[in-house]
Design a protein around this motif. Structure first.
Motif, PDB file in Angstrom:
ATOM      1  N   GLN A 107       0.816  -1.212   0.000  1.00 25.19           N
ATOM      2  CA  GLN A 107       0.000   0.000   0.000  1.00 25.19           C
ATOM      3  C   GLN A 107       0.851   1.264   0.000  1.00 25.19           C
ATOM      4  O   GLN A 107       0.620   2.198  -0.785  1.00 25.19           O
ATOM      5  N   VAL A 108       1.861   1.324   0.883  1.00 26.26           N
ATOM      6  CA  VAL A 108       2.644   2.560   0.983  1.00 26.26           C
ATOM      7  C   VAL A 108       3.551   2.738  -0.233  1.00 26.26           C
ATOM      8  O   VAL A 108       3.825   3.869  -0.655  1.00 26.26           O
ATOM      9  N   THR A 109       3.971   1.655  -0.842  1.00 20.13           N
ATOM     10  CA  THR A 109       4.733   1.759  -2.095  1.00 20.13           C
ATOM     11  C   THR A 109       3.887   2.405  -3.179  1.00 20.13           C
ATOM     12  O   THR A 109       4.354   3.282  -3.925  1.00 20.13           O
ATOM     13  N   GLY A 167      19.597  -2.787   6.964  1.00 18.55           N
ATOM     14  CA  GLY A 167      18.217  -3.237   7.121  1.00 18.55           C
ATOM     15  C   GLY A 167      17.239  -2.078   7.117  1.00 18.55           C
ATOM     16  O   GLY A 167      16.173  -2.136   6.478  1.00 18.55           O
ATOM     17  N   LEU A 168      17.596  -0.994   7.825  1.00 22.06           N
ATOM     18  CA  LEU A 168      16.735   0.185   7.844  1.00 22.06           C
ATOM     19  C   LEU A 168      16.556   0.756   6.437  1.00 22.06           C
ATOM     20  O   LEU A 168      15.433   1.026   5.987  1.00 22.06           O
ATOM     21  N   VAL A 169      17.656   0.950   5.756  1.00 22.42           N
ATOM     22  CA  VAL A 169      17.581   1.627   4.471  1.00 22.42           C
ATOM     23  C   VAL A 169      16.949   0.732   3.404  1.00 22.42           C
ATOM     24  O   VAL A 169      16.315   1.236   2.454  1.00 22.42           O
ATOM     25  N   ALA A 170      17.059  -0.580   3.553  1.00 15.49           N
ATOM     26  CA  ALA A 170      16.402  -1.474   2.593  1.00 15.49           C
ATOM     27  C   ALA A 170      14.887  -1.298   2.629  1.00 15.49           C
ATOM     28  O   ALA A 170      14.219  -1.344   1.584  1.00 15.49           O
ATOM     29  N   ASP A 171      14.341  -1.098   3.826  1.00 13.55           N
ATOM     30  CA  ASP A 171      12.899  -0.865   3.929  1.00 13.55           C
ATOM     31  C   ASP A 171      12.507   0.445   3.256  1.00 13.55           C
ATOM     32  O   ASP A 171      11.434   0.549   2.658  1.00 13.55           O
ATOM     33  N   LEU A 172      13.373   1.448   3.358  1.00 10.75           N
ATOM     34  CA  LEU A 172      13.063   2.747   2.758  1.00 10.75           C
ATOM     35  C   LEU A 172      13.107   2.685   1.233  1.00 10.75           C
ATOM     36  O   LEU A 172      12.206   3.197   0.559  1.00 10.75           O
ATOM     37  N   ARG A 174      12.746   0.149  -0.563  1.00  7.62           N
ATOM     38  CA  ARG A 174      11.686  -0.762  -1.011  1.00  7.62           C
ATOM     39  C   ARG A 174      10.403  -0.012  -1.342  1.00  7.62           C
ATOM     40  O   ARG A 174       9.699  -0.354  -2.296  1.00  7.62           O
ATOM     41  N   ILE A 175      10.109   1.052  -0.576  1.00 10.31           N
ATOM     42  CA  ILE A 175       8.848   1.767  -0.778  1.00 10.31           C
ATOM     43  C   ILE A 175       9.030   3.100  -1.492  1.00 10.31           C
ATOM     44  O   ILE A 175       8.037   3.750  -1.838  1.00 10.31           O
ATOM     45  N   GLY A 176      10.282   3.530  -1.706  1.00 10.95           N
ATOM     46  CA  GLY A 176      10.517   4.761  -2.454  1.00 10.95           C
ATOM     47  C   GLY A 176      10.841   5.979  -1.618  1.00 10.95           C
ATOM     48  O   GLY A 176      10.888   7.096  -2.149  1.00 10.95           O
ATOM     49  N   VAL A 177      11.095   5.823  -0.311  1.00  9.78           N
ATOM     50  CA  VAL A 177      11.505   6.950   0.525  1.00  9.78           C
ATOM     51  C   VAL A 177      12.948   7.315   0.189  1.00  9.78           C
ATOM     52  O   VAL A 177      13.792   6.436   0.016  1.00  9.78           O
ATOM     53  N   ASN A 178      13.240   8.617   0.090  1.00 13.33           N
ATOM     54  CA  ASN A 178      14.584   9.044  -0.290  1.00 13.33           C
ATOM     55  C   ASN A 178      15.257   9.968   0.721  1.00 13.33           C
ATOM     56  O   ASN A 178      16.376  10.437   0.483  1.00 13.33           O
ATOM     57  N   ALA A 220      26.026   3.586   4.951  1.00 12.97           N
ATOM     58  CA  ALA A 220      25.094   2.580   4.436  1.00 12.97           C
ATOM     59  C   ALA A 220      23.947   3.239   3.683  1.00 12.97           C
ATOM     60  O   ALA A 220      23.513   2.752   2.633  1.00 12.97           O
ATOM     61  N   PHE A 221      23.456   4.355   4.220  1.00 12.91           N
ATOM     62  CA  PHE A 221      22.364   5.066   3.558  1.00 12.91           C
ATOM     63  C   PHE A 221      22.839   5.662   2.241  1.00 12.91           C
ATOM     64  O   PHE A 221      22.123   5.615   1.224  1.00 12.91           O
ATOM     65  N   ARG A 222      24.023   6.231   2.237  1.00 11.52           N
ATOM     66  CA  ARG A 222      24.534   6.826   0.997  1.00 11.52           C
ATOM     67  C   ARG A 222      24.721   5.777  -0.085  1.00 11.52           C
ATOM     68  O   ARG A 222      24.467   6.038  -1.263  1.00 11.52           O
ATOM     69  N   ALA A 223      25.166   4.609   0.313  1.00 13.52           N
ATOM     70  CA  ALA A 223      25.347   3.536  -0.663  1.00 13.52           C
ATOM     71  C   ALA A 223      24.035   3.158  -1.331  1.00 13.52           C
ATOM     72  O   ALA A 223      24.013   2.697  -2.478  1.00 13.52           O
ATOM     73  N   ALA A 224      22.923   3.375  -0.614  1.00 16.14           N
ATOM     74  CA  ALA A 224      21.597   3.046  -1.143  1.00 16.14           C
ATOM     75  C   ALA A 224      20.907   4.255  -1.773  1.00 16.14           C
ATOM     76  O   ALA A 224      19.771   4.140  -2.245  1.00 16.14           O
ATOM     77  N   GLY A 225      21.553   5.429  -1.749  1.00 11.69           N
ATOM     78  CA  GLY A 225      20.977   6.617  -2.376  1.00 11.69           C
ATOM     79  C   GLY A 225      19.940   7.334  -1.546  1.00 11.69           C
ATOM     80  O   GLY A 225      19.129   8.092  -2.098  1.00 11.69           O
ATOM     81  N   VAL A 226      19.948   7.132  -0.232  1.00  8.42           N
ATOM     82  CA  VAL A 226      18.988   7.800   0.653  1.00  8.42           C
ATOM     83  C   VAL A 226      19.718   8.853   1.476  1.00  8.42           C
ATOM     84  O   VAL A 226      20.747   8.567   2.097  1.00  8.42           O
ATOM     85  N   LYS A 227      19.189  10.074   1.489  1.00  5.48           N
ATOM     86  CA  LYS A 227      19.795  11.184   2.222  1.00  5.48           C
ATOM     87  C   LYS A 227      19.458  11.086   3.714  1.00  5.48           C
ATOM     88  O   LYS A 227      18.410  10.551   4.096  1.00  5.48           O
ATOM     89  N   THR A 228      20.368  11.631   4.524  1.00  2.20           N
ATOM     90  CA  THR A 228      20.215  11.567   5.973  1.00  2.20           C
ATOM     91  C   THR A 228      20.195  12.965   6.583  1.00  2.20           C
ATOM     92  O   THR A 228      20.422  13.967   5.894  1.00  2.20           O
ATOM     93  N   ASN A 229      19.963  13.012   7.893  1.00  2.34           N
ATOM     94  CA  ASN A 229      19.751  14.273   8.593  1.00  2.34           C
ATOM     95  C   ASN A 229      20.323  14.173  10.006  1.00  2.34           C
ATOM     96  O   ASN A 229      19.852  13.362  10.809  1.00  2.34           O
TER      97      ASN A 229
END
Length: 390
Positions: A107-109, A167-172, A174-178, A220-229
């Motif tokens: 659903q969230v994807t 594991g955290l970033v894989a879930d993100l 998976r659904i398209g969170v960046n 780990a997040f950067r390797a997956a293309g997800v920005k952090t804060n």
């Protein structure tokens, strides 16, 4: 700080008491938007220029919304089509106590895809996914459980931290969170803190443990293309209360060492963005909370710590702000202090007009000379570094 038996690095020599004293002594209280002296009102822009300005301002906002699916008639979709910078997802609605945006992975994807499809450009899709109790993707909606930062910090194993972060970033992904509002780099100075310690949100009271584990997570997040804060600047770990629900003053408990994780991660090139919290810290600014403070954002974070990238607000609808400021004054002070991206969770109050009203406030501020369009352009450029490439 001394009670923690922490080494005083060269960092503290350059960022510690001398910097704090300089900031405190040179910063006088700023006028509110109602009393500030402004430059002469410029001539009225053309309709095209006005529309372009509104889109720029919209791109500096993130908003929360209700719904597990959206249509073209929903206000959030209309805001996205109008240039809204991003959205923030929640599992539960604070007011209704019901499901807000996340029921299941499938659903969230689909929801995230619908939001991105509505956007004229790359959309920031953000979430608070720290691990432990502060997770929006969790077993209640079909995602795996995860350890808290406190548990990871107690283990303090680089390989274990990498596996946890992956594991955290894989879930993100998976659904398209960046964009994830993590890691928390506050020091666990007060284990009874309702904001940090009691919730297991800090890696440790030791800045070395915080920095080493945050480094593994960010990589780990950067390797997956997800920005952090990095949050919550200038340090929330000594706070007793939670700014979401009350005004919090850390003047008597805050320690200079709380700046160290931010400084070291910034110097190492590991910061994608920095979140400024709503705490009152009169050691840094005698009048304004950190998120509305030029002394804290521009002089300390950008000036003394050298941060050149995007600065993000904590929830602008938090009680710590709304109890003391009108919405217009808070937005005005935030941008004038040096924030780039304002987050409106729409959890403390639910206001489908918040995007349009905030844009109106900033347009009026520009027309009145209280903020320049060049200032906005600089913020747009910094926020654009958080957007996924398309």
């Amino acid at each position: 700080m001394d009670s923690l038996h922490l080494p005083r690095r060269a960092f503290l020599a350059g960022i510690g008491s001398a910097a704090v004293a300089a900031v405190t002594s040179c910063e006088s209280p700023r006028a509110t938007s109602a009393t500030r002296t402004t430059t002469p009102r410029p001539s009225s822009p053309s309709p095209a220029g006005e529309a372009a300005l509104r889109r720029k301002i919209a791109s500096l906002l993130v908003a929360g919304f209700r719904g597990t699916q959206v249509t073209n008639d929903d206000w959030i979709v209309k805001a996205i089509k109008g240039g809204l910078g991003g959205v923030i997802l929640f599992d539960q609605d604070l007011e209704t106590k019901s499901v807000r945006n996340i029921q299941s992975p499938q659903q969230v994807t689909a929801l995230v895809k619908s939001l991105k499809d509505a956007a004229p450009g790359p959309l920031i899709v953000s979430i608070d996914q720290e691990g432990g109790s502060t997770t929006r993707l969790n077993p209640s909606n079909g995602f795996p459980a995860s350890k808290s930062q406190a548990e990871i910090g107690a283990e303090n194993s680089p390989s274990a931290t990498r596996d946890w972060a992956r594991g955290l970033v894989a879930d993100l992904t998976r659904i398209g969170v960046n964009f994830d509002y993590t890691p928390v780099v506050d020091l666990n100075i007060n284990p009874e803190s309702r904001a940090i310690g009691k919730l297991g949100r800090s890696f440790s009271a030791d800045p070395n443990v915080v920095v080493s584990n945050a480094t593994e997570e960010i990589q780990a997040f950067r390797a997956a293309g997800v920005k952090t804060n990095l949050k919550h600047f200038p340090g929330l770990g000594s706070a007793a209360g939670n700014t979401d629900f009350e005004v919090v003053d850390v003047t008597d408990t805050w320690q200079e060492v709380e700046l160290e994780p931010f400084q070291r991660l910034i110097q190492a090139g590991l910061a994608d963005s920095v979140m400024v919290t709503h705490i009152l810290n009169r050691k840094l600014d005698p009048t304004y909370p950190a998120s509305l403070s030029t002394a804290t954002v521009t002089d300390l974070l950008r000036g003394r710590l050298g941060w050149k990238g995007p600065v993000v607000s904590d929830d602008m609808q938090a009680v710590a702000i709304t109890q003391r400021y009108s919405a217009a004054d808070a937005v005005t002070l935030a941008f004038q202090a040096g924030l780039d991206l304002l987050v409106f969770g729409n959890q403390q109050v639910y206001d489908p007009q918040v995007v349009d009203q905030t844009i109106d406030t900033v347009v009026n501020l520009v027309h009145a000379g209280g903020l320049t369009e060049n200032h906005i352009d600089q913020s747009v450029a910094r926020v654009n570094t958080l957007r996924p490439k398309r």
